[in-house]
Every structure is written in structure tokens, then in C-alpha cells.
Scaffold this active site. Structure first.
Site: not given
Ligand code: OSB
Ligand code: MG
Length: 369
Positions: A136, A162, A164, A189, A214, A239, A263, A291
Site C-alpha cells: 500500500s 495499492k 491511496k 484506496d 477500496e 474496509d 483487518k 494492514g
């Protein structure tokens, strides 16, 4: 077994590089570790993944300290526990505070596994000896810097990228990444940065063949996500919105999500995480392990969870060196060509690096009956 002692350690670690999401930047990590000891002297470790500030969810390190010390420890001390699944029932009178609960529950799972000479993977019913992992990557001011960072992690072998995104750092970023890396599995995400009224913008992401997007919408929403999913080709992965098996069932029934990021902390522990995994397996919903920038203790729990068979997509559990100069476990977690070899020692499978552990500990409290 009986829990005779619980120790809380307040930790302070600094990540090698800052990590930026749509809601803020992380670099200093203050968090709690829990060690539980039974009547035979076995011990187990757990990690609270709550951050310093309540950005990701409402919990913080300080609220976790309060909950663990004043409410949760008294519910487990001196209790006869034959299996870690019972910890959930002991905690049932306390509402929410899932990350606080999970820190203790995880420690009891590690203890139980060690006491019974099992790996945590075996105790959970995991089936893999290797797991595939992705990485990520936080928001970068300049797209070219992001491209270089992505290239570096691809060179290390990570299986999925991934990135952001946030308003103003989205379509053009994904377009550039897709141009540069036509065949790489990429996902985005948003950490709840958009509203349903952004549907037009989010639809523009469809042309880039992302694995998933996400948590595009609010952290407490599953209704608008269902409306959004009906408009998007890109699968939505929830998430922040998922705190339990019940949340999962409702989101899946509504069509709010096609993939779930599990998670352990967010759902209150390994027992609930496993239930969500089992439900998703039955419904044909793939899952992967998220994570929370964990130290080696939380990372080890994530690895064991990921050995369950329906963790079919690479998770965010990167190697220790992605985050830390030196981790609190030995050996550290190593991702080689995007693959982590599941440890075969009992419990979480990694030993404590005591020198590092003491150096990063800023406070500690011990509770006995
Ligand atoms: O590398 C990791 O541990 C995952 C990083 C990550 O994406 C993340 C980090 C901090 C808070 C939220 C998230 C997230 O998954 O949304
Ligand atoms: Mg996320």
C-alpha cells in the site's frame, strides 16, 4: 488455561518514511502491545492497531489504554479459558472498542497456540505455508515520485500495488500508473474521501481495469456503497465500514461490496475475522488482509490469518523493512518476490527482539489478580 498476568507496553516507533492517506499523514507510531501469561509461565502477544488520532476510526491509543486497563483486563484475569474463541463472549458486555478487544484476544490466541504446541496458523486452521503480498503506497505530492516509488516496490517483487487516492489526486494518477504499468494489478484506496454525488468521477476509473476500489464512501455507510456499486464496473471493497460478521452479511446482501478487506483489529479479533472469512468463502466473496502499519507482532497475526483458504488476493502485509529500521521481532518479516514464508515456530512464530522491544518501550503496566 488461566490468565495470571497481563502486561501493557506503550510503544513509540518511527516509520522510515511518512505515509499519507486522504485523512492525514502517519510517521510516528505510538501504540500498545499486550503480553498475557498463563499459570504455567507461557506467554502470548497482541498488538493494538489504534493510531494516535481518531482519523481511521474512533479509537486511539489512549482510548485503548483506558478500555484495556479499566474494562477488558478485569474480564480475562483469573478466568478459566479453554479456547480463545471464548474471549469474545467474555468481552460481550463491552460495546465496540474492537481494536482494544483485539489486542488482548490476539495475545490469548498466541498463548493458546504456544501452550498447545501449535503454530498460530495451525490453531486457526490455516492451510498455506506461503502467502502472496502486495503493498500500500501513500499519496505523493508529485505523480512522477509516485511512479518511482511504485517501480521500486515492483522491483522488490510485490504482487499488487495499492495507491491511496483523494479528490484532486485520483483519475490522472491512476491514468498515469496504468500507462506506465499496463499489466500490473493495481487498486485504489480512498479511505472514505468521496460522496455518492462523485459517481461521475468514480466511473471514470472504470477504464483503467483496477482490481477494486477500496472504501470510496463514508466509513459508516453501506447503503450508498450499494448504489455506487450498481453504477460502477470496478468492484468495491469495503474496509472502514466492516466491524463484524453482521456488517459483512448486510453489506454482501445489499450488494455494497464484492471484496472484503479484513483487518483483525477493526473486527475485534481473530475469532470474528475467521467468521467473516468463512461467511465470505460460502458466499463466493474473495477476501484479503488489510494492514495498519503494524509492528512485527500485529504483522505476525496478519500472516497467520492470511493462511486461511479464502484469502485469495495479496494483502497489505509487506515486509518489516518497508516500515521500520528495526522491528520488535526476530527474524523480521521478509517478503521475497512478494511472498512471505509462514513461520513454523509455535504461536505467532517469531521471537521477541528484546533489545529493540525495550528501546521502543516508553511505559509499561503489569496487572495480576
Ligand atoms: O501497509 C499497511 O499496513 C497498510 C496501509 C494502509 O493502507 C492504511 C494505513 C493506515 C490507515 C489505513 C490504511 C488502510 O488500509 O486504509
Ligand atoms: Mg483501506
Amino acid at each position: 488455561m488461566k490468565i495470571k498476568e497481563v502486561q501493557i507496553r506503550k510503544m513509540k516507533m518511527t516509520m522510515k518514511s511518512p505515509f499519507t492517506t486522504s485523512f492525514g499523514t502517519f510517521q510516528d507510531k505510538d501504540f500498545l502491545l499486550i503480553e498475557v501469561t498463563d499459570e504455567l509461565g507461557n506467554s502470548g502477544w497482541g498488538e493494538s492497531v489504534a493510531f494516535n488520532a481518531p482519523w481511521y476510526n474512533e479509537e486511539t491509543m489512549e482510548t485503548n489504554l483506558h478500555m484495556i486497563r479499566d474494562f477488558l483486563i478485569p474480564l480475562v484475569l483469573e478466568k478459566e479459558i479453554s479456547h480463545p474463541e471464548e474471549v469474545n463472549d467474555l468481552f460481550a458486555p463491552i460495546r465496540k472498542n474492537n481494536m482494544a478487544k483485539s489486542a488482548i484476544e490476539g495475545a490469548v490466541w498466541d498463548l493458546y497456540a504456544k501452550r498447545n504446541k501449535l503454530t498460530l496458523t495451525e490453531a486457526l486452521g490455516g492451510t498455506k505455508d506461503k502467502i502472496d503480498v502486495g503493498i500500500s503506497i501513500g499519496i505523493h505530492e508529485k505523480i512522477e515520485d509516485l511512479v518511482n516509488t511504485v517501480q521500486g516496490f515492483l522491483d522488490e517483487g510485490y504482487k499488487r500495488i495499492k495507491v491511496k487516492i483523494k479528490p484532486g489526486f485520483d483519475v490522472e494518477v491512476v491514468r498515469e500508473l496504468r500507462n506506465q504499468f499496463p499489466d500490473v494489478p493495481i487498486m485504489a484506496d480512498a479511505n472514505s474521501a468521496y460522496r455518492l454525488s462523485d459517481v461521475g468521477l468514480l466511473k471514470q476509473l472504470d477504464e483503467f481495469g483496477l482490481m477494486m476500489i477500496e472504501q470510496p464512501l463514508a466509513s459508516d455507510d453501506i447503503i450508498d456503497h450499494a448504489k455506487l456499486q450498481a453504477e460502477l464496473q470496478t468492484p468495491i471493497c469495503l474496509d472502514e465500514s466492516i466491524h463484524s460478521l453482521e456488517d459483512t452479511r448486510k453489506a454482501v446482501e445489499l450488494g455494497s461490496t464484492k471484496v472484503i478487506n479484513i483487518k483483525i483489529g477493526r473486527v475485534g479479533g481473530l475469532t470474528e475475522a475467521k467468521k467473516i472469512h468463512d461467511y465470505c468463502a460460502e458466499k463466493g466473496i474473495p477476501v484479503w488482509c488489510g494492514g495498519m502499519l503494524e509492528s512485527g507482532i500485529g504483522r505476525a497475526h496478519n500472516i497467520a490469518l492470511t493462511t486461511l483458504p479464502n484469502f485469495v488476493m495479496p494483502g497489505d502485509t509487506a515486509g518489516s523493512s518497508r516500515y521500520w529500521e528495526e522491528d520488535v521481532i526476530t527474524p523480521e518479516v521478509v517478503a521475497e518476490d512478494g511472498v512471505i514464508t509462514v513461520p513454523d515456530e509455535y504461536g505467532i512464530g517469531y521471537a521477541i527482539n528484546w533489545e529493540a522491544m525495550e528501546r521502543y518501550t516508553v511505559d509499561r503496566w503489569t496487572f495480576k489478580a
